[in-house]
Write an enzyme that holds these catalytic residues in place. Structure first.
Site, PDB file in Angstrom:
ATOM      1  N   HIS A  81      -5.067   9.902  -1.346  1.00 22.23           N
ATOM      2  CA  HIS A  81      -5.301  11.121  -0.568  1.00 22.23           C
ATOM      3  C   HIS A  81      -5.073  12.282  -1.538  1.00 22.23           C
ATOM      4  O   HIS A  81      -3.926  12.624  -1.839  1.00 22.23           O
ATOM      5  CB  HIS A  81      -4.330  11.211   0.614  1.00 22.23           C
ATOM      6  N   ASP A 127      -9.570  10.178   0.196  1.00 24.36           N
ATOM      7  CA  ASP A 127     -10.251  11.389   0.652  1.00 24.36           C
ATOM      8  C   ASP A 127      -9.828  12.525  -0.265  1.00 24.36           C
ATOM      9  O   ASP A 127      -8.802  12.432  -0.961  1.00 24.36           O
ATOM     10  CB  ASP A 127     -10.051  11.695   2.150  1.00 24.36           C
ATOM     11  N   ASN A 152       0.842  -1.204   0.000  1.00 27.23           N
ATOM     12  CA  ASN A 152       0.000   0.000   0.000  1.00 27.23           C
ATOM     13  C   ASN A 152       0.879   1.256   0.000  1.00 27.23           C
ATOM     14  O   ASN A 152       1.869   1.314   0.731  1.00 27.23           O
ATOM     15  CB  ASN A 152      -0.840  -0.045   1.298  1.00 27.23           C
TER      16      ASN A 152
HETATM   17  C1  XIL Z   1      -3.466   7.964   9.818  1.00 29.09           C
HETATM   18  C2  XIL Z   1      -4.724   7.999  10.662  1.00 29.09           C
HETATM   19  O1  XIL Z   1      -5.789   8.464   9.896  1.00 29.09           O
HETATM   20  C3  XIL Z   1      -4.522   8.912  11.833  1.00 29.09           C
HETATM   21  O2  XIL Z   1      -5.641   8.848  12.703  1.00 29.09           O
HETATM   22  C4  XIL Z   1      -3.249   8.516  12.565  1.00 29.09           C
HETATM   23  O3  XIL Z   1      -2.952   9.397  13.540  1.00 29.09           O
HETATM   24  C5  XIL Z   1      -2.068   8.460  11.626  1.00 29.09           C
HETATM   25  O4  XIL Z   1      -2.351   7.581  10.582  1.00 29.09           O
HETATM   26  N1  XIL Z   1      -1.489   6.756   5.292  1.00 29.09           N
HETATM   27  C6  XIL Z   1      -1.827   5.602   5.941  1.00 29.09           C
HETATM   28  C7  XIL Z   1      -2.698   5.669   7.122  1.00 29.09           C
HETATM   29  O5  XIL Z   1      -1.489   4.511   5.467  1.00 29.09           O
HETATM   30  O6  XIL Z   1      -2.417   4.660   8.059  1.00 29.09           O
HETATM   31  C8  XIL Z   1      -2.652   7.009   7.791  1.00 29.09           C
HETATM   32  O7  XIL Z   1      -3.647   7.023   8.794  1.00 29.09           O
HETATM   33  C9  XIL Z   1      -2.870   8.106   6.783  1.00 29.09           C
HETATM   34  C10 XIL Z   1      -1.794   8.084   5.743  1.00 29.09           C
END
Ligand code: XIL
Length: 348
Positions: free
Chosen positions: A240, A272, A204
């Site tokens: 993201h 998101d 991932n």
């Molecule tokens: C983020 C969570 O959303 C938060 O709550 C936490 O504090 C940090 O991690 N990439 C990823 C996720 O693979 O695990 C991350 O999640 C966001 C970025």
């Protein structure tokens, strides 16, 4: 075959069809969902795709949160609860209570689930940093074996390695890479496969959704792992993005195609869309809707894309507070973004 009435009655029995318009009683007193009462879940199921959300264990007791979750999604992942620093903040002292809460919820609701994430440089407990190589390897493999084994047969998939490629394109200089060399990725996948042979195992990453240097490196990594016989089943594209910062549809589609040609599944794993850019709030929300529709549409059209998971579902609970990146507002109202996803799932 189930009639529409029987279907709506059974849906009503498992929590009803929520929406901006509540189901209205017909003259015979049966609640029939409005034509627009289709959910993301029903739309995704009708085309054989997963529609998921990252959840937080402490919110599952919130009735509105869990109601929307059950109604709209058929796939879950843990936003933080299955990361190593949460499970084992001190060496050998494991605490799975928060992960268990999520997996029990998912089981009770018959939701498919993915574990996230066995190896991530951002969620590594600090005590491992000081271990010599052999002890480090033993601790990591025990973490993978114990965690995957605990949920064996219950989690359909795992993110085994998260974000191992650096933004510059090489393998990230992480504690894993420094202690074990580049081979740690293959070792981790093999250990996970042994611990649960039925779970799909994913690599991932972020920033590798379209076509660029980083996605080229992810492609080469997966190609080489496959060529070496390493048990990797899929690649997660985190997604993201923002209303004004997003890869093109053509690039995402081409990237998914080349990954699929390696014989792996692809998934949109953490989508998101931060609300940025010019214009009024309504214009930004409309732009956000289009980004969701465009990008989810790529997965809908790619046979090897199993579905999309959003990194949460309500703007009231997001790792990007104030940026309104999700499908529901903080009051659980559907945003235009929701319609964008629904349109994509319905092929519109
Ligand atoms: C983020 C969570 O959303 C938060 O709550 C936490 O504090 C940090 O991690 N990439 C990823 C996720 O693979 O695990 C991350 O999640 C966001 C970025």
């Amino acid at each position: 075959m189930m009639t529409l009435l029987a279907l709506s009655a059974s849906l009503a029995a498992c929590g009803g069809i929520a929406g901006p318009v509540a189901p209205s009683p017909t003259p015979d007193g049966v609640n029939v969902p409005p034509p627009a009462g289709v959910t993301l879940r029903s739309a995704a199921a009708s085309i054989g795709k997963l529609v998921g959300a990252a959840v937080k264990s402490n919110l599952l007791a919130d009735g509105e949160y869990s109601r929307v979750l059950r109604q709209e999604f058929n796939y879950l992942t843990a936003e933080y609860e299955l990361k190593w620093d949460v499970i084992e903040p001190r060496m050998g002292r494991t605490d799975y209570s928060r992960g268990d809460a999520i997996v029990s919820f998912g089981d009770a609701q018959r939701l498919r689930m993915k574990g996230h994430a066995l190896i991530w440089h951002e969620s590594t407990p600090s005590w491992v940093e000081d271990l010599p190589t052999d002890a480090f390897r033993a601790a990591l493999m025990a973490h993978i074996r114990t965690t995957v084994g605990r949920y064996r047969g219950r989690l359909a998939a795992w993110d085994v390695v998260n974000e191992a490629v650096s933004d510059g394109g090489g393998l990230r200089d992480s504690v894993y890479q420094r202690k074990l060399g580049n081979g740690y990725i293959a070792e981790a996948f093999r250990e996970a496969r042994t611990a649960d042979p039925s779970a799909l195992l994913f690599y991932n990453d972020y920033g590798a959704e379209g076509l660029n240097g980083k996605s080229n490196r992810v492609y080469e990594l997966v190609r080489d792992l496959k060529a070496a016989g390493v048990p990797i089943d899929g690649v997660g594209l985190q997604m993201h993005v923002g209303t004004t910062s997003r890869p093109s549809v053509a690039d995402i589609a081409a990237n998914m195609r080349r990954l699929a040609a390696l014989g792996v599944v692809v998934t949109i794993s953490e989508m998101d869309v931060v609300l940025n850019g010019p214009g009024s709030q309504d214009e930004r929300l409309a732009a956000q809707r289009e980004v969701y529709r465009d990008i989810v549409g790529v997965c809908v059209r790619e046979p090897r894309c199993d579905g999309v998971t959003f990194w949460g579902f309500t703007d009231g609970h997001t790792w990007l507070p104030g940026q309104e990146p999700l499908l529901f507002d903080a009051q659980y109202g559907r945003k235009p973004a929701y319609s964008g996803v629904l349109d994509a799932l319905l092929g519109r």
